[in-house]
Design an enzyme around this catalytic site. Structure first.
Site, PDB file in Angstrom:
ATOM      1  N   GLU A   1     -21.001  15.920 -42.405  1.00  0.00           N
ATOM      2  CA  GLU A   1     -21.755  16.321 -43.395  1.00  0.00           C
ATOM      3  C   GLU A   1     -22.277  15.372 -44.286  1.00  0.00           C
ATOM      4  OE1 GLU A   1     -19.810  19.239 -44.795  1.00  0.00           O
ATOM      5  OE2 GLU A   1     -19.006  20.685 -42.954  1.00  0.00           O
TER       6      GLU A   1
ATOM      7  N   LYS B   1     -15.107  23.823 -36.407  1.00  0.00           N
ATOM      8  CA  LYS B   1     -15.775  23.861 -37.759  1.00  0.00           C
ATOM      9  C   LYS B   1     -16.769  23.461 -37.133  1.00  0.00           C
ATOM     10  CE  LYS B   1     -12.873  21.550 -41.078  1.00  0.00           C
ATOM     11  NZ  LYS B   1     -12.091  22.825 -42.445  1.00  0.00           N
TER      12      LYS B   1
ATOM     13  N   HIS C   1      -9.199  17.448 -52.353  1.00  0.00           N
ATOM     14  CA  HIS C   1      -9.511  18.375 -51.382  1.00  0.00           C
ATOM     15  C   HIS C   1      -8.548  19.911 -51.491  1.00  0.00           C
ATOM     16  CE1 HIS C   1     -12.541  15.884 -50.739  1.00  0.00           C
ATOM     17  NE2 HIS C   1     -11.719  15.104 -50.458  1.00  0.00           N
TER      18      HIS C   1
ATOM     19  N   ARG D   1      -8.002  34.804 -42.154  1.00  0.00           N
ATOM     20  CA  ARG D   1      -6.944  35.322 -43.209  1.00  0.00           C
ATOM     21  C   ARG D   1      -6.829  35.345 -44.480  1.00  0.00           C
ATOM     22  NH1 ARG D   1      -6.100  31.258 -46.727  1.00  0.00           N
ATOM     23  NH2 ARG D   1      -6.823  28.456 -45.764  1.00  0.00           N
TER      24      ARG D   1
HETATM   25  P1  ADP Z   1     -10.099  22.411 -45.257  1.00  0.00           P
HETATM   26  O1  ADP Z   1     -10.365  23.141 -44.237  1.00  0.00           O
HETATM   27  O2  ADP Z   1      -9.370  21.037 -45.535  1.00  0.00           O
HETATM   28  O3  ADP Z   1     -10.201  23.234 -46.487  1.00  0.00           O
HETATM   29  P2  ADP Z   1     -13.352  22.800 -46.313  1.00  0.00           P
HETATM   30  O4  ADP Z   1     -14.036  22.191 -45.118  1.00  0.00           O
HETATM   31  O5  ADP Z   1     -13.074  23.831 -46.506  1.00  0.00           O
HETATM   32  O6  ADP Z   1     -11.987  21.702 -44.863  1.00  0.00           O
HETATM   33  O7  ADP Z   1     -13.491  21.361 -47.411  1.00  0.00           O
HETATM   34  C1  ADP Z   1     -12.441  21.057 -48.105  1.00  0.00           C
HETATM   35  C2  ADP Z   1     -13.053  21.124 -49.443  1.00  0.00           C
HETATM   36  O8  ADP Z   1     -13.354  19.688 -49.187  1.00  0.00           O
HETATM   37  C3  ADP Z   1     -14.109  21.764 -50.182  1.00  0.00           C
HETATM   38  O9  ADP Z   1     -13.682  22.370 -51.304  1.00  0.00           O
HETATM   39  C4  ADP Z   1     -14.569  20.717 -51.064  1.00  0.00           C
HETATM   40  O10 ADP Z   1     -14.142  20.324 -51.949  1.00  0.00           O
HETATM   41  C5  ADP Z   1     -14.449  19.370 -50.251  1.00  0.00           C
HETATM   42  N1  ADP Z   1     -16.248  19.640 -49.018  1.00  0.00           N
HETATM   43  C6  ADP Z   1     -16.146  19.558 -47.876  1.00  0.00           C
HETATM   44  N2  ADP Z   1     -17.501  19.445 -47.992  1.00  0.00           N
HETATM   45  C7  ADP Z   1     -17.894  19.042 -48.189  1.00  0.00           C
HETATM   46  C8  ADP Z   1     -18.900  18.425 -48.719  1.00  0.00           C
HETATM   47  N3  ADP Z   1     -20.212  18.246 -47.778  1.00  0.00           N
HETATM   48  N4  ADP Z   1     -19.602  17.940 -49.813  1.00  0.00           N
HETATM   49  C9  ADP Z   1     -19.299  17.481 -50.839  1.00  0.00           C
HETATM   50  N5  ADP Z   1     -17.751  18.043 -50.880  1.00  0.00           N
HETATM   51  C10 ADP Z   1     -17.448  18.607 -49.442  1.00  0.00           C
HETATM   52  P1  ADP Z   2      -6.081  27.656 -48.573  1.00  0.00           P
HETATM   53  O1  ADP Z   2      -7.975  27.607 -48.651  1.00  0.00           O
HETATM   54  O2  ADP Z   2      -5.966  29.444 -49.200  1.00  0.00           O
HETATM   55  O3  ADP Z   2      -5.864  27.388 -50.290  1.00  0.00           O
HETATM   56  P2  ADP Z   2      -5.303  26.027 -46.927  1.00  0.00           P
HETATM   57  O4  ADP Z   2      -5.981  25.492 -45.694  1.00  0.00           O
HETATM   58  O5  ADP Z   2      -5.650  25.130 -48.414  1.00  0.00           O
HETATM   59  O6  ADP Z   2      -6.095  27.154 -47.630  1.00  0.00           O
HETATM   60  O7  ADP Z   2      -3.754  26.274 -46.511  1.00  0.00           O
HETATM   61  C1  ADP Z   2      -3.823  27.485 -47.338  1.00  0.00           C
HETATM   62  C2  ADP Z   2      -1.905  27.505 -47.245  1.00  0.00           C
HETATM   63  O8  ADP Z   2      -1.604  26.929 -45.736  1.00  0.00           O
HETATM   64  C3  ADP Z   2      -2.019  26.196 -47.543  1.00  0.00           C
HETATM   65  O9  ADP Z   2      -0.392  26.583 -49.059  1.00  0.00           O
HETATM   66  C4  ADP Z   2      -1.284  24.693 -47.357  1.00  0.00           C
HETATM   67  O10 ADP Z   2      -0.062  24.714 -47.192  1.00  0.00           O
HETATM   68  C5  ADP Z   2      -0.917  25.830 -46.053  1.00  0.00           C
HETATM   69  N1  ADP Z   2      -1.017  24.932 -44.670  1.00  0.00           N
HETATM   70  C6  ADP Z   2      -1.874  25.092 -44.272  1.00  0.00           C
HETATM   71  N2  ADP Z   2      -2.050  24.257 -42.674  1.00  0.00           N
HETATM   72  C7  ADP Z   2      -1.052  24.658 -42.451  1.00  0.00           C
HETATM   73  C8  ADP Z   2      -0.426  24.498 -41.715  1.00  0.00           C
HETATM   74  N3  ADP Z   2      -1.198  24.141 -40.271  1.00  0.00           N
HETATM   75  N4  ADP Z   2       1.238  24.876 -41.171  1.00  0.00           N
HETATM   76  C9  ADP Z   2       1.778  25.796 -42.100  1.00  0.00           C
HETATM   77  N5  ADP Z   2       1.063  25.392 -43.197  1.00  0.00           N
HETATM   78  C10 ADP Z   2       0.189  25.262 -43.322  1.00  0.00           C
HETATM   79 MG    MG Z   3     -11.386  25.190 -46.561  1.00  0.00          MG
END
Ligand code: ADP
Ligand code: ADP
Ligand code: MG
Length: 689
Positions: A200, A116, A235, A292
């Protein structure tokens, strides 16, 4: 185009990809673990290869084993689905090295977006807006603290290699920063083998709005509009919709173009999602790019009429994008609800177990053909993507998702109404689910009015988790109907004397069924018994059936309904129709959009157990001791009657489960005993003979 591909995943997404393969005449190869030998995705594919033990590390994450399976079956390409190896650059690299096409972006693009922090540096260079923050290489704790202080609290700590919400920590005050940093690093190291963090500005009341992008190998790149995924728990997304409601055309276009710029900055190919976080006033900032297919891609398919897996396959095979930006049209509104086996009331902990009964609303499974995606006005209104069938188990090894329920409507209101109705029709017996919780969100004022932000669930916690006002008596009447029908009653309010002719009656004129309410969401099962009394109305044959709970009595009648498992009941002025699924002595009632479970206190069965020597020396139900037939020191045979209890107006004798000597009698005549209480102590060692 490919002739054969391997799907390196399981569950609904493997089935989803297989459905497009089938439609396009491409042979599909499944891989499966020990836990998935009979899984739906194995049946959905033309061939299947066993790849190891149940834990993901022993199977779905084994790169060499999966490459070997692709080689052995002659698959030309591998679709990684989401999760597992989908964003793993080593896997993409291994495919390339083996001469197998990885259906996803180039290794370099995965690598660029996999961190990231590094991604943010690239996005900054591509003029994609970023949340104020720090994403530098220098990870000195003091420097990080200074950066956080400068950004201003609250801040959000993220694992740079993160995903699935893991490692994220909100820090409210400077004084809490050091501790949060340690715990974020710890979780990042254990989950991703990398403890790099970024900081952030933590936005308050933001929305999660993301853009579906697609690029081909010939320099084409488009966006397939936006999705709102603000409704999240821990989240993690719960409800997703397309298009994101309430955004101006300018904001939507600016986001779409930013997302395409982000993809171009890393020479992206295939399906990707650029996630933005948006302030209440519509400013949006790049959060991350998922390289993906996304879990929620079906909502985009419904509003664009495109099969995104087909697009992925075409692009991976070297074809141009099927449509240009100008040709892509948005039509209607789609919402997806993720149905999980989990306990919302217990912090959304996953729930496991066999799906003893599984009924989804009427809809089209993986509606990805012309009839499903269709023309406006002719689309499948309800789509169901599921990787499990009735009888399958939700295990602790994998994601506890049961199904994705996707609805389409010409407008958001129409989609919303359809979703509420569809959720009402979901019936699951086995693991606990979030269906009722989803219903509450969907019908809540903020969701209905499109007032979305990522704090919606937390902020409305009290309303969303308030004890349900359930139709107890209606459901109980239906449970009685199902019980009497099972025991041989007729369709029109069977007489329990005929239906349950083997019941011993302690009175010629009344009979009582004892029920206990089982509330799986609550920590404990409700102990207040419901009584259902059947009484002959004088000399007439008419039967009065009375429900009693909390001292309130009401008469009811019932009949068998038209559909399978369907019953009808009338209680006072209220009429109810519902479905009852019976699992042993447990009766799961689905009515008025609620699920209720009751346990029949089958006294006869308990008594029979005791008579056959299998009973415990414990009370099978709450009741009163009406006779003690033995004294301490008495030598008893197996089956000797020991104590007689009365409960629910029935007598019930507890017999000795085995030969022995009575050591102690713990209750006397007239004592009230709780369910499960030990009644006496039998000493088996001192048995004579
Ligand atoms: P992940 O890889 O776990 O999906 P993300 O960076 O996409 O991580 O963040 C997941 C969630 O966390 C976002 O959908 C949002 O709800 C919350 N989030 C992420 N960044 C921020 C931020 N800067 N401020 C507030 N909420 C955030
Ligand atoms: P999305 O934003 O599409 O929900 P996520 O990052 O939350 O994406 O993850 C997508 C799916 O992959 C979820 O159903 C989660 O349970 C699964 N997942 C996330 N990380 C892993 C991992 N390291 N190994 C296996 N499955 C994972
Ligand atoms: Mg995300």
């Amino acid at each position: 185009m490919f002739n054969k591909i391997l799907i390196a995943n399981r569950g609904e997404i493997a089935c989803r990809v297989a459905a497009t393969c089938k439609r396009l005449g491409i042979a599909s190869v499944a891989v499966y673990s020990d836990a998935d030998a009979n899984a739906k995705h194995v049946a959905a594919c033309d061939e299947a290869v066993h790849i190891g033990g149940p834990a993901a590390a022993q199977s779905y994450l084994r790169i060499e084993r999966i490459i070997e399976a692709a080689r052995a079956t002659g698959a030309q390409a591998v679709h990684p689905g989401y999760g597992f190896l989908s964003e793993n650059e080593d896997f993409a690299h291994a495919c390339e090295a083996a001469g197998i096409v990885f259906i996803g972006p180039p290794v370099e693009a995965i690598a660029a977006m996999g961190s990231k922090a590094a991604a943010k540096a690239l996005m900054h260079a591509a003029a994609v807006p970023l949340v104020p923050g720090y994403h530098g290489d220098d990870q000195d704790p003091q420097l990080l603290q200074r950066e956080a202080d400068e950004i201003g609290y609250p801040v959000l700590l993220k694992a740079s290699a993160g995903g699935g919400g893991k490692g994220m920590r909100v820090v409210e005050r400077s004084a809490d920063f050091a501790a949060a940093l340690l715990s974020c690093k710890r979780e990042a190291a254990s989950s991703f083998g990398n403890d790099r963090v970024l900081i952030e500005k933590y936005l308050t009341r933001p929305r999660h709005v993301e853009v579906q992008v697609f690029a081909d190998q010939r320099g084409g790149a488009v966006y397939l509009f936006d999705r709102d995924c603000s409704v999240q728990r821990r989240h993690q997304k719960v409800l997703e919709e397309a298009p994101a409601p309430g955004l101006s055309a300018e904001v939507k276009r600016a986001m779409g173009e930013s997302a395409v710029a982000a993809a171009r900055a890393v020479n992206y190919v295939g399906a990707g999602t650029v996630e933005f976080i948006m302030t209440p006033t519509g400013e949006f900032y790049f959060m991350e790019m998922n390289t993906r297919l996304q879990v929620e891609h079906p909502v985009t398919e419904m509003v664009t009429g495109q099969d995104l897996v087909e697009w992925q396959l075409r692009v991976a095979a070297g074809e141009a994008l099927p449509l240009t930006q100008q040709q892509l049209k948005l039509d209607g509104h789609a919402i997806e609800a993720r149905i999980y086996a989990e306990h919302p009331a217990r912090g959304f902990l996953p729930s496991t177990g066999t799906l003893k009964h599984l009924r989804m609303p009427e809809g089209v499974e993986f509606a990805i053909d012309a009839a499903g995606l269709g023309e406006p006005g002719r689309k499948a209104p309800v789509r169901i993507d599921s990787g499990v069938r009735e009888g399958d188990a939700i295990t602790p090894f994998y994601d506890p998702m049961i199904a994705k329920l996707i609805v389409y409507g010409a407008t958001r209101e129409e989609a919303l109404a359809r979703l509420a109705r569809a959720l009402h029709a979901c019936e699951v017996v086995g693991p606990h689910t979030n269906v009722e919780f989803l219903q509450r969100i969907v019908t809540s004022e903020p969701f209905a009015s499109g007032d979305l932000d990522t704090g919606l669930i937390e902020r409305h916690h009290d309303a969303l988790f308030a004890p349900a006002k359930k139709p107890f008596k209606e459901a109980l009447a239906l449970a009685c109907a199902a019980l009497l029908t099972r025991e041989g009653g007729t369709a029109h309010g069977a007489s329990p004397w005929d239906a349950l002719s083997h019941w011993r009656l302690n009175s010629g004129y009344t009979q009582t069924l004892g029920w206990r309410m089982i509330d799986e969401a609550a920590q404990d099962a409700s102990d207040a018994p419901f009584m259902v009394t059947f009484a002959r109305n004088g000399q007439a044959q008419a039967l009065v059936q009375t429900l009693e709970h909390d001292g309130v009595r009401e008469d009811f009648t019932w009949s068998v309904g038209a559909g399978a498992h369907e019953f009808r009941a009338t209680i006072g002025d209220a009429r109810v129709t519902g479905r009852v699924f019976i699992d042993g002595d447990r009766f799961h009632v689905f009515c008025q959009g609620e699920t209720l479970a009751f346990e029949w206190q089958n006294l006869l069965a308990h008594a029979a157990d005791a008579e056959h020597g299998e009973g415990r020396l414990t009370a099978p139900m709450p009741g009163k001791v009406i006779a003690v037939l033995v004294e301490p020191g008495a030598v008893v045979e197996k089956g000797t009657p020991l104590i007689v209890m009365e409960a629910m107006k029935m007598e019930h004798t507890i017999g000795a489960p085995t030969a022995g000597t009575v050591a102690e009698v713990l209750y006397a005549v007239g004592d009230q005993v709780a369910d499960g209480a030990q009644l006496l102590v039998l000493d088996v060692q001192q048995a004579g003979g």
